[in-house]
Design an enzyme around this catalytic site. Structure first.
Site, PDB file in Angstrom:
ATOM      1  N   CYS A 245      50.617  42.302  47.219  1.00 55.60           N
ATOM      2  CA  CYS A 245      49.511  43.362  47.859  1.00 55.60           C
ATOM      3  C   CYS A 245      50.659  44.113  48.583  1.00 55.60           C
ATOM      4  CB  CYS A 245      48.312  42.884  48.459  1.00 55.60           C
ATOM      5  SG  CYS A 245      47.688  41.726  47.524  1.00 55.60           S
ATOM      6  N   ASP A 246      51.347  43.669  49.431  1.00 59.53           N
ATOM      7  CA  ASP A 246      51.792  44.350  50.704  1.00 59.53           C
ATOM      8  C   ASP A 246      53.388  44.211  50.808  1.00 59.53           C
ATOM      9  OD1 ASP A 246      49.346  45.213  51.742  1.00 59.53           O
ATOM     10  OD2 ASP A 246      49.030  42.967  52.342  1.00 59.53           O
TER      11      ASP A 246
ATOM     12  N   CYS B 225      49.296  38.315  51.294  1.00 62.39           N
ATOM     13  CA  CYS B 225      49.571  38.656  50.000  1.00 62.39           C
ATOM     14  C   CYS B 225      50.815  39.498  49.671  1.00 62.39           C
ATOM     15  CB  CYS B 225      48.297  39.293  49.259  1.00 62.39           C
ATOM     16  SG  CYS B 225      48.394  39.944  47.677  1.00 62.39           S
TER      17      CYS B 225
HETATM   18  C1  LIG Z   1      44.249  40.755  53.197  1.00 60.34           C
HETATM   19  C2  LIG Z   1      44.259  40.779  51.698  1.00 60.34           C
HETATM   20  C3  LIG Z   1      44.895  41.863  51.247  1.00 60.34           C
HETATM   21  C4  LIG Z   1      44.684  41.935  49.973  1.00 60.34           C
HETATM   22  N1  LIG Z   1      45.246  42.993  49.154  1.00 60.34           N
HETATM   23  C5  LIG Z   1      45.003  43.052  47.842  1.00 60.34           C
HETATM   24  C6  LIG Z   1      45.494  44.420  47.179  1.00 60.34           C
HETATM   25  O1  LIG Z   1      46.276  45.268  47.672  1.00 60.34           O
HETATM   26  N2  LIG Z   1      45.547  44.311  45.738  1.00 60.34           N
HETATM   27  C7  LIG Z   1      44.677  43.427  45.161  1.00 60.34           C
HETATM   28  O2  LIG Z   1      44.661  43.658  44.040  1.00 60.34           O
HETATM   29  N3  LIG Z   1      44.278  42.399  45.847  1.00 60.34           N
HETATM   30  C8  LIG Z   1      44.501  42.332  47.189  1.00 60.34           C
HETATM   31  N4  LIG Z   1      43.767  41.209  47.741  1.00 60.34           N
HETATM   32  C9  LIG Z   1      43.349  40.045  46.842  1.00 60.34           C
HETATM   33  C10 LIG Z   1      42.050  40.538  46.205  1.00 60.34           C
HETATM   34  O3  LIG Z   1      41.225  40.896  47.354  1.00 60.34           O
HETATM   35  C11 LIG Z   1      41.206  39.079  45.864  1.00 60.34           C
HETATM   36  O4  LIG Z   1      42.124  38.815  44.528  1.00 60.34           O
HETATM   37  C12 LIG Z   1      39.961  39.522  45.237  1.00 60.34           C
HETATM   38  O5  LIG Z   1      39.069  40.169  45.987  1.00 60.34           O
HETATM   39  C13 LIG Z   1      39.503  38.181  44.557  1.00 60.34           C
HETATM   40  O6  LIG Z   1      38.200  38.482  43.943  1.00 60.34           O
HETATM   41  P1  LIG Z   1      36.987  37.432  43.473  1.00 60.34           P
HETATM   42  O7  LIG Z   1      36.008  38.402  43.027  1.00 60.34           O
HETATM   43  O8  LIG Z   1      37.629  36.541  42.668  1.00 60.34           O
HETATM   44  O9  LIG Z   1      36.910  36.474  44.907  1.00 60.34           O
HETATM   45  P2  LIG Z   1      36.630  37.022  46.560  1.00 60.34           P
HETATM   46  O10 LIG Z   1      37.065  38.439  46.566  1.00 60.34           O
HETATM   47  O11 LIG Z   1      36.913  35.953  47.207  1.00 60.34           O
HETATM   48  O12 LIG Z   1      34.823  37.238  46.227  1.00 60.34           O
HETATM   49  C14 LIG Z   1      34.248  35.957  46.310  1.00 60.34           C
HETATM   50  C15 LIG Z   1      32.756  36.398  46.610  1.00 60.34           C
HETATM   51  O13 LIG Z   1      31.911  35.073  46.405  1.00 60.34           O
HETATM   52  C16 LIG Z   1      31.049  35.193  47.400  1.00 60.34           C
HETATM   53  N5  LIG Z   1      30.650  33.621  47.714  1.00 60.34           N
HETATM   54  C17 LIG Z   1      31.634  32.588  47.801  1.00 60.34           C
HETATM   55  N6  LIG Z   1      30.657  31.225  47.687  1.00 60.34           N
HETATM   56  C18 LIG Z   1      29.491  31.821  47.499  1.00 60.34           C
HETATM   57  C19 LIG Z   1      28.337  30.819  47.231  1.00 60.34           C
HETATM   58  N7  LIG Z   1      28.147  29.580  47.562  1.00 60.34           N
HETATM   59  N8  LIG Z   1      26.999  31.455  47.383  1.00 60.34           N
HETATM   60  C20 LIG Z   1      27.173  33.053  46.965  1.00 60.34           C
HETATM   61  N9  LIG Z   1      28.181  33.711  47.270  1.00 60.34           N
HETATM   62  C21 LIG Z   1      29.565  33.208  47.409  1.00 60.34           C
HETATM   63  C22 LIG Z   1      31.910  35.411  48.873  1.00 60.34           C
HETATM   64  O14 LIG Z   1      31.040  35.706  49.948  1.00 60.34           O
HETATM   65  C23 LIG Z   1      32.399  36.709  48.082  1.00 60.34           C
HETATM   66  O15 LIG Z   1      31.560  37.797  48.229  1.00 60.34           O
HETATM   67  C24 LIG Z   1      43.897  41.061  49.095  1.00 60.34           C
HETATM   68  C25 LIG Z   1      43.357  40.022  49.500  1.00 60.34           C
HETATM   69  C26 LIG Z   1      43.345  39.738  51.092  1.00 60.34           C
HETATM   70  C27 LIG Z   1      42.719  38.725  51.830  1.00 60.34           C
END
Ligand SMILES: Cc1cc2nc3c(=O)[nH]c(=O)nc-3n(C[C@H](O)[C@H](O)[C@H](O)COP(=O)(O)OP(=O)(O)OC[C@H]3O[C@@H](n4cnc5c(N)ncnc54)[C@H](O)[C@@H]3O)c2cc1C
Length: 306
Positions: free
Chosen positions: A135-136, A132
């Protein structure tokens, strides 16, 4: 039969935020998730979530859990396998056999970054290998960086990284790029960007930190070592929404299409966060969308007068 006002699928920033807002509207709320935190758990250093200055993704996930407990959200550690329509209700069926009846659904299953699956990728993940640039990018100041990919995500990353890094190599396995021409031209305009095409990374190398990537030229089959200090893998994201199959409209990338109130094409089903067709993947954005989804679900339930 127990009926929830809302079942939230996923416990990342979108799901957590949706749950907090739903509870504050006194909605009977079930949060079904594999774990609390989602991708935040993979984030060693989160510096752009307003008000959170401790940086550790694990810590932020801990706070998520603490706040969910404080507002007494019912959390179920499980995976939703299928959502079905049952009369005026929805039924969420989980892998462990549990079934949840509800008036509305908020899907926040998030996404995951595609991997190269090469040696060194796991070992250096988060400390030299990143997924990302938004992010980094600040970590690449004056460094030599490789960006892998040929689509818009790779070019947007290269465009940003070129402003920080001393040198950016854009590595793509084909001779042409999928990215929009305007983006390609913008990246080509950076004097410190060099394109390496028809090449793939076979290994990410280093002792304590990334020192180089082993590249293979796919035309000549020659291997060569390219010294770099940071690698950004931008080869796409996977969104899994099988459990909503046939219920909601998705775009060409499988992301759920939503309107500005996070409503999907199916009345009563809302979606938020990286699962949706919004092009930006950031924790704060997912949290914001989660809040909107919960408020819209509340309005939907109120108007329906169950
Ligand atoms: C290495 C890395 C670094 C990052 N750094 C940053 C940063 O510095 N700043 C920033 O703002 N963002 C950062 N991000 C991005 C950020 O983490 C994501 O944008 C954010 O977490 C997305 O949130 P979300 O709730 O949409 O999905 P997710 O965080 O992907 O959460 C989805 C959830 O749904 C669950 N799930 C999926 N399918 C099912 C199902 N069928 N049944 C039950 N549960 C399910 C998963 O297990 C998970 O808990 C980073 C991402 C990564 C991978």
């Amino acid at each position: 039969m127990e009926i929830y006002d809302v079942v939230i699928i996923g416990g990342g920033p979108a799901g957590v935020s949706a749950a907090i807002y739903a509870k504050r509207k006194l909605l009977r709320t079930a949060l079904i998730t594999k774990e609390i935190g989602g991708q935040v758990l993979l984030t060693s250093n989160i510096e752009n979530y307003p008000g959170f200055v401790e940086r550790s993704g694990m810590k932020l996930a801990e706070y998520f859990e603490q706040q969910l407990k404080e507002v007494e959200v019912e959390i179920f550690e499980d995976t939703v396998r299928e959502v079905r329509i049952e009369g005026k209700m929805f039924k969420a069926i989980c892998e462990e056999g549990r079934e949840f009846y509800c008036k509305s659904v908020i899907a926040t299953g998030g996404g995951s970054h595609k991997k190269l699956n090469v040696p060194g990728e796991e070992e250096f993940f988060g400390r030299g290998v990143y997924v990302c640039a938004t992010c980094d990018a600040p970590l690449t100041k004056n460094k030599i960086v490789a960006v892998v990919g040929g689509g818009n995500a790779a070019f947007q990353s290269a465009d940003l990284l070129a402003r920080y890094a001393a040198k950016v190599y854009l590595i793509h396995r084909r001779g042409e790029f999928r990215a929009d021409g305007i983006l390609v031209n913008r990246v080509k305009g950076h004097a410190n960007v060099e394109m390496i095409t028809n090449a793939v990374i076979r290994e990410i190398r280093g002792k304590d930190r990334v020192e180089s990537v082993l590249l293979e030229n796919l035309e000549s089959r020659q291997l060569f070592d390219l010294p770099v200090q940071k690698v950004f893998i931008e080869i796409g994201k996977e969104v899994k929404v099988d459990y909503l199959k046939g219920l909601v409209q998705t775009n060409e990338y499988g992301q759920v299409i939503v309107d500005r109130l996070q409503r999907t094409s199916r009345e009563g089903i809302f979606a938020a966060g990286e699962i949706t067709d919004l092009p930006y993947g950031q924790a704060i954005i997912s949290a914001g969308q989660g809040a909107v989804a919960a408020l819209a679900a509340f309005d939907y339930i109120s108007e329906k007068k169950y």
